[in-house]
Design a protein around this motif. Structure first.
Motif, short mmCIF file in Angstrom:
data_model
loop_
_atom_site.label_atom_id
_atom_site.label_comp_id
_atom_site.label_asym_id
_atom_site.label_seq_id
_atom_site.Cartn_x
_atom_site.Cartn_y
_atom_site.Cartn_z
N ALA A 111 0.83 -1.21 0.00
CA ALA A 111 0.00 0.00 0.00
C ALA A 111 0.85 1.25 0.00
N GLU A 112 1.98 1.21 0.69
CA GLU A 112 2.88 2.36 0.71
C GLU A 112 3.42 2.64 -0.69
N GLY A 113 3.68 1.59 -1.43
CA GLY A 113 4.12 1.77 -2.82
C GLY A 113 3.05 2.45 -3.65
N PHE A 114 1.79 2.05 -3.47
CA PHE A 114 0.68 2.69 -4.19
C PHE A 114 0.54 4.16 -3.76
N ARG A 115 0.69 4.41 -2.44
CA ARG A 115 0.57 5.79 -1.93
C ARG A 115 1.63 6.68 -2.56
N HIS A 129 -4.67 9.35 -13.09
CA HIS A 129 -3.68 8.35 -12.67
C HIS A 129 -3.59 8.29 -11.15
N ALA A 130 -3.59 9.46 -10.51
CA ALA A 130 -3.49 9.51 -9.05
C ALA A 130 -4.66 8.77 -8.39
N ALA A 131 -5.87 8.97 -8.94
CA ALA A 131 -7.05 8.32 -8.37
C ALA A 131 -6.96 6.81 -8.47
N THR A 132 -6.39 6.32 -9.56
CA THR A 132 -6.23 4.87 -9.74
C THR A 132 -5.32 4.29 -8.68
N TRP A 133 -4.19 4.96 -8.46
CA TRP A 133 -3.24 4.47 -7.45
C TRP A 133 -3.80 4.61 -6.04
N ARG A 134 -4.54 5.67 -5.77
CA ARG A 134 -5.15 5.85 -4.45
C ARG A 134 -6.16 4.74 -4.17
N HIS A 138 -6.13 2.13 -1.09
CA HIS A 138 -7.25 1.95 -0.16
C HIS A 138 -7.73 0.50 -0.11
N GLN A 139 -7.66 -0.19 -1.22
CA GLN A 139 -8.05 -1.60 -1.25
C GLN A 139 -7.16 -2.44 -0.33
N GLN A 140 -5.88 -2.09 -0.28
CA GLN A 140 -4.95 -2.83 0.56
C GLN A 140 -5.15 -2.54 2.05
N ILE A 141 -5.42 -1.29 2.39
CA ILE A 141 -5.46 -0.91 3.81
C ILE A 141 -6.85 -0.89 4.41
N GLU A 142 -7.89 -1.10 3.59
CA GLU A 142 -9.27 -1.01 4.09
C GLU A 142 -9.50 -1.81 5.36
N LEU A 144 -7.19 -2.78 7.36
CA LEU A 144 -6.00 -2.65 8.23
C LEU A 144 -5.78 -1.20 8.65
N GLN A 145 -6.85 -0.49 8.95
CA GLN A 145 -6.74 0.94 9.25
C GLN A 145 -5.83 1.23 10.44
N SER A 146 -6.00 0.49 11.53
CA SER A 146 -5.17 0.75 12.72
C SER A 146 -3.72 0.38 12.45
N GLU A 147 -3.50 -0.73 11.74
CA GLU A 147 -2.13 -1.15 11.41
C GLU A 147 -1.47 -0.13 10.48
N TRP A 148 -2.25 0.43 9.55
CA TRP A 148 -1.73 1.43 8.61
C TRP A 148 -1.29 2.70 9.35
N LYS A 149 -2.11 3.14 10.30
CA LYS A 149 -1.78 4.34 11.07
C LYS A 149 -0.49 4.14 11.85
N LYS A 150 -0.33 2.96 12.44
CA LYS A 150 0.90 2.67 13.19
C LYS A 150 2.10 2.59 12.26
#
Length: 257
Positions: A111-115, A129-134, A138-142, A144-150
């Motif tokens: 997800a960090e790579g996509f970000r 293009h930006a919207a596609t990567w975003r 979001h699909q990866q972190i949906e 895993l929200q708490s894990e993503w924030k950490k």
């Protein structure tokens, strides 16, 4: 310039020449392992768990950086340190991801790579293009929200600690960051010293030497990880490379040729 400083430059140059001979074998071993890897994965790459695919990607990226370090070191370019930074970063991430038997850490890094790609296109106002990567981010972190924030709060040093990597690897990353950021700007600002040993070319050579020195160890450890994963059994060859590296490191003014 003192005799000691001149001697230091001469020894660094001598070590670079010997390191470059060593890198030929390392790059050859890398190619052999990559051939074995691609042959093993070709029929089933898509079905491999994300964790495995991310680890393979980090390994390939890091060893490609090593190839660039070697190219820069041949020309005594200090820019080799930029590639060392990426190489050390990949190594730390690789051990962090491998410390999770599931896919959570792999998904966070994916997800960090996509970000990062989304941010790049956003900076160019390429909204589609930006919207596609975003969306891919979001699909990866949906789930895993708490894990993503950490993950976003943790520094690379903290991840290195979680990965149980030796402290030296984060130190290599920090060392390489000096030139990759603005730490070396002072040597480029005029007036430039003209005395032998203080010229930009000499300072560049020293940075190339340092990058090659640490890049070789990182490459050997990455190849060791790959050898274990593929069951190649290259430990003896890799340990031999490390021993020869140590012999080169030990070269001093009193070393007999």
């Amino acid at each position: 310039m003192s005799d000691a400083e001149q001697e230091h430059l001469e020894i660094a140059e001598k070590k670079i020449q010997r390191f470059l001979i060593l890198t030929e074998e390392i790059l050859s071993l890398r190619e052999a392992m990559h051939h074995r890897l691609h042959k093993a994965l070709a029929p089933q790459t898509i079905t491999e768990p994300l964790r495995n695919r991310v680890l393979i990607g980090l390994n390939l990226k890091a060893l490609d950086c090593f190839d660039r370090i070697v190219v820069d070191a041949r020309d005594r370019r200090g820019e080799a340190s930029h590639h060392l930074k990426t190489m050390a970063e990949c190594f730390i991430y690789s051990h962090w991801v491998s410390g999770d038997s599931g896919n959570t850490r792999a998904r966070l890094l994916y997800a960090e790579g996509f970000r990062s790609r989304a941010a790049y296109h956003e900076s160019l106002d390429e909204t589609e293009h930006a919207a596609t990567w975003r969306e891919m981010q979001h699909q990866q972190i949906e789930p895993l929200q708490s894990e993503w924030k950490k993950f976003k709060k943790d520094s690379l040093e903290q991840l290195a600690s979680l990965a149980n990597t030796e402290e030296q690897y984060y130190k290599i990353y920090r060392l390489a960051c000096e030139a990759a950021h603005m730490g070396d700007l002072v040597v480029y600002i005029p007036p430039h010293p003209q005395e032998p040993g203080l010229r930009l070319s000499d300072l560049s050579m020293l940075r190339a030497y340092t990058s090659l020195k640490f890049g070789i160890i990182l490459a050997c450890d990455l190849l060791h990880d790959t050898s274990d994963t593929l069951g190649i059994g290259a430990d003896e060859q890799i340990n031999s490379l490390k021993k020869r590296w140590q012999v080169i490191i030990a070269i001093s003014p009193n070393t007999r040729e």
